[in-house]
Write a protein that holds these residues in place. Structure first.
Motif, PDB file in Angstrom:
ATOM      1  N   UNK A  83      42.958  20.850  42.471  1.00 30.63           N
ATOM      2  CA  UNK A  83      41.955  21.628  41.739  1.00 30.63           C
ATOM      3  C   UNK A  83      41.485  22.825  42.548  1.00 30.63           C
ATOM      4  N   UNK A  84      41.300  22.601  43.838  1.00 37.83           N
ATOM      5  CA  UNK A  84      40.845  23.663  44.724  1.00 37.83           C
ATOM      6  C   UNK A  84      41.845  24.818  44.749  1.00 37.83           C
ATOM      7  N   UNK A  85      43.123  24.503  44.826  1.00 42.25           N
ATOM      8  CA  UNK A  85      44.137  25.552  44.890  1.00 42.25           C
ATOM      9  C   UNK A  85      44.186  26.347  43.591  1.00 42.25           C
ATOM     10  N   UNK A  86      43.969  25.677  42.472  1.00 41.55           N
ATOM     11  CA  UNK A  86      43.904  26.401  41.202  1.00 41.55           C
ATOM     12  C   UNK A  86      42.777  27.424  41.241  1.00 41.55           C
ATOM     13  N   UNK A  87      41.605  27.020  41.734  1.00 40.41           N
ATOM     14  CA  UNK A  87      40.480  27.941  41.851  1.00 40.41           C
ATOM     15  C   UNK A  87      40.791  29.052  42.849  1.00 40.41           C
ATOM     16  N   UNK A  88      41.404  28.678  43.948  1.00 40.70           N
ATOM     17  CA  UNK A  88      41.758  29.634  45.002  1.00 40.70           C
ATOM     18  C   UNK A  88      42.650  30.739  44.438  1.00 40.70           C
ATOM     19  N   UNK A  89      43.653  30.352  43.669  1.00 42.07           N
ATOM     20  CA  UNK A  89      44.561  31.328  43.057  1.00 42.07           C
ATOM     21  C   UNK A  89      43.840  32.175  42.015  1.00 42.07           C
ATOM     22  N   UNK A  90      42.985  31.534  41.226  1.00 40.21           N
ATOM     23  CA  UNK A  90      42.264  32.263  40.184  1.00 40.21           C
ATOM     24  C   UNK A  90      41.316  33.289  40.788  1.00 40.21           C
ATOM     25  N   UNK A  91      40.669  32.936  41.896  1.00 44.77           N
ATOM     26  CA  UNK A  91      39.787  33.871  42.593  1.00 44.77           C
ATOM     27  C   UNK A  91      40.568  35.110  43.026  1.00 44.77           C
ATOM     28  N   UNK A  92      41.760  34.891  43.588  1.00 43.42           N
ATOM     29  CA  UNK A  92      42.588  36.027  44.020  1.00 43.42           C
ATOM     30  C   UNK A  92      42.945  36.934  42.853  1.00 43.42           C
ATOM     31  N   UNK A  93      43.312  36.330  41.728  1.00 47.45           N
ATOM     32  CA  UNK A  93      43.692  37.126  40.550  1.00 47.45           C
ATOM     33  C   UNK A  93      42.503  37.911  40.010  1.00 47.45           C
ATOM     34  N   UNK A  94      41.354  37.256  39.926  1.00 43.24           N
ATOM     35  CA  UNK A  94      40.173  37.932  39.397  1.00 43.24           C
ATOM     36  C   UNK A  94      39.711  39.063  40.311  1.00 43.24           C
ATOM     37  N   UNK A  95      39.745  38.844  41.621  1.00 41.97           N
ATOM     38  CA  UNK A  95      39.352  39.898  42.554  1.00 41.97           C
ATOM     39  C   UNK A  95      40.307  41.089  42.497  1.00 41.97           C
ATOM     40  N   UNK A  96      41.602  40.800  42.379  1.00 44.77           N
ATOM     41  CA  UNK A  96      42.587  41.882  42.280  1.00 44.77           C
ATOM     42  C   UNK A  96      42.365  42.699  41.010  1.00 44.77           C
ATOM     43  N   UNK A  97      42.085  42.025  39.915  1.00 45.61           N
ATOM     44  CA  UNK A  97      41.844  42.707  38.647  1.00 45.61           C
ATOM     45  C   UNK A  97      40.575  43.547  38.707  1.00 45.61           C
ATOM     46  N   UNK A  98      39.515  42.993  39.304  1.00 51.28           N
ATOM     47  CA  UNK A  98      38.255  43.716  39.422  1.00 51.28           C
ATOM     48  C   UNK A  98      38.411  44.959  40.301  1.00 51.28           C
ATOM     49  N   UNK A 123      42.942  14.025  30.129  1.00 52.66           N
ATOM     50  CA  UNK A 123      44.192  14.727  29.893  1.00 52.66           C
ATOM     51  C   UNK A 123      44.647  15.397  31.181  1.00 52.66           C
ATOM     52  N   UNK A 124      45.939  15.337  31.501  1.00 51.31           N
ATOM     53  CA  UNK A 124      46.422  15.997  32.713  1.00 51.31           C
ATOM     54  C   UNK A 124      46.393  17.508  32.565  1.00 51.31           C
ATOM     55  N   UNK A 125      46.326  18.191  33.695  1.00 53.93           N
ATOM     56  CA  UNK A 125      46.378  19.645  33.718  1.00 53.93           C
ATOM     57  C   UNK A 125      47.626  20.078  34.450  1.00 53.93           C
ATOM     58  N   UNK A 126      48.294  21.108  33.931  1.00 55.00           N
ATOM     59  CA  UNK A 126      49.457  21.674  34.584  1.00 55.00           C
ATOM     60  C   UNK A 126      49.104  23.095  35.004  1.00 55.00           C
ATOM     61  N   UNK A 127      49.401  23.413  36.237  1.00 58.09           N
ATOM     62  CA  UNK A 127      49.102  24.763  36.688  1.00 58.09           C
ATOM     63  C   UNK A 127      50.025  25.134  37.854  1.00 58.09           C
ATOM     64  N   UNK A 128      50.103  26.433  38.083  1.00 57.54           N
ATOM     65  CA  UNK A 128      50.926  26.938  39.170  1.00 57.54           C
ATOM     66  C   UNK A 128      50.085  27.076  40.429  1.00 57.54           C
TER      67      UNK A 128
END
Length: 386
Positions: free
Chosen positions: A66-81, A23-28
């Motif tokens: 896929x890498x960029x999705x992880x890259x963005x998610x890391x930034x969001x999680x670190x900011x939240x933490x 299944x395809x994935x859609x992400x920003x």
């Protein structure tokens, strides 16, 4: 900083991993317009660090997505933490070029079974009687203060040898449950025999299910029941192959020698109503780990270091397993104390804190304290219900 958004579709690919995406994935994807080269350099550094070689430019592009999705998610999680004052840190790791489906292929789809009727720990009675495990009572906080504030099995030795073995790597096979059982039995065997021996994760993965492929997931219950009934061989005699248990009924126990003899290993379920206290007691008094099964949310994939405080697993359907080997307390930037477990994982020593992860304790984070299990070979039968 100017940011723009690109919508990408991830198509089925092959190469660095063998799982197909259906299944395809859609992400920003958010890219700093003024400095886009930072992201491309980060991807090149990632490929060099983890020796990634993709088959063609098309796969390279999809892995970059896929890498960029992880890259963005890391930034969001670190900011939240950081905003919450926690010490939890997230980062790029060896899973950062995988799609969600590929990463989930390393996790178990098996929902924990009801442990009613299994032997349950009881430290209160000198002479036990039979009682089925009751999983529906109110959870109690740790009441005793006779245990040390900090304990780590990784520091314990027998005859000069550490009783917690090196971090192993389950690879693409979802046999985390087997590795957790083996991590428990290895230390139990070391504490009993006075010597450490690396035991066969592959045997548990091949043989410790009811005929289904161990790489599709499994049960801590079936794993410890298998070791109790048949014992366990050594890694050298029955080595690990991440592809072997993708098919069922591959068990070859009768071809191998027993390191842990049949019927020598005993196991018990930790009482979920008193999980924190009993896990601490098992660690400090018996000097053995506790195998645990827990849900996996977004944080776990991106985890780098610190203590995971937030529980993001309410809607999670994927499970993972590990072995609790210690506990401690940390103070965050706001002066709040957080008690935590130290968990031995099976994703290699290049993941997170040299292969270990720390998660908050006493709060049933991601269901981790619902059905813990431990075991012994020595004379602790009076602590079990039969």
């Amino acid at each position: 900083m100017q940011v723009f958004v690109i919508f990408l579709v991830v198509l089925p690919i092959s190469g660095v991993v063998s799982i197909n995406i259906t299944e395809p994935e859609f992400f920003e994807i958010n890219i700093d317009r003024d400095h886009p080269e930072k992201l491309y350099k980060a991807f090149e550094d990632f490929k060099k660090k983890y020796n990634r070689k993709y088959k063609d430019e098309s796969e390279n592009q999809q892995r970059f997505n896929n890498f960029v999705k992880s890259y963005n998610n890391v930034d969001k999680l670190n900011a939240k933490s950081k905003a919450a004052g926690y010490d939890t840190q997230f980062g790029i790791n060896k899973f950062s070029d995988l799609s969600t489906a590929e990463f989930h292929g390393r996790l178990s789809n098996v929902v924990p079974s009801n442990n009613t009727g299994l032997p349950m720990l009881n430290f209160d009675k000198k002479k036990p009687d039979f009682r089925a495990a009751d999983m529906n009572k109110t959870r109690h906080k740790r009441r005793s203060t006779r245990y040390p504030d900090y304990f780590d099995l990784r520091n314990e030795k027998i005859n000069g040898r550490y009783i917690v073995g090196p971090i192993k790597d389950q690879g693409q096979c979802a046999c985390c449950w087997g590795f957790a059982v083996t991590a428990l039995v290895e230390t139990v065997y070391a504490a009993h025999s006075g010597k450490f021996k690396s035991l066969s994760d592959q045997e548990v993965c091949d043989c410790g299910t009811e005929g289904t492929p161990g790489c599709k997931g499994g049960s801590l219950t079936l794993g410890v029941q298998y070791v109790k009934k048949y014992g366990l061989s050594g890694d050298e005699d029955y080595p690990y192959d991440q592809n072997r248990a993708n098919q069922g009924r591959r068990c070859r126990l009768r071809e191998t020698d027993r390191i842990v003899p049949a019927r020598a290993f005993n196991f018990a379920v930790i009482n979920p109503r008193r999980a924190e206290e009993q896990i601490i007691q098992v660690l400090t008094e018996w000097k053995v780990p506790v195998a645990v099964y827990f849900k996996v949310g977004d944080q776990f994939k991106e985890y780098k270091e610190g203590v995971i405080i937030e529980d993001d697993c309410r809607r999670a359907t994927q499970w993972h397993a590990g072995a609790i080997v210690g506990y401690d307390t940390v103070e965050d930037s706001r002066g709040r104390s957080h008690d935590y477990w130290i968990i031995k994982n099976s994703w290699g020593g290049d993941w997170a804190e040299s292969g270990y992860v720390r998660v908050v304790r006493g709060r049933d984070w991601c269901s981790i304290e619902d059905q813990p299990m431990t075991g012994d070979i020595k004379d602790h039968k009076d602590n079990y219900y039969y």
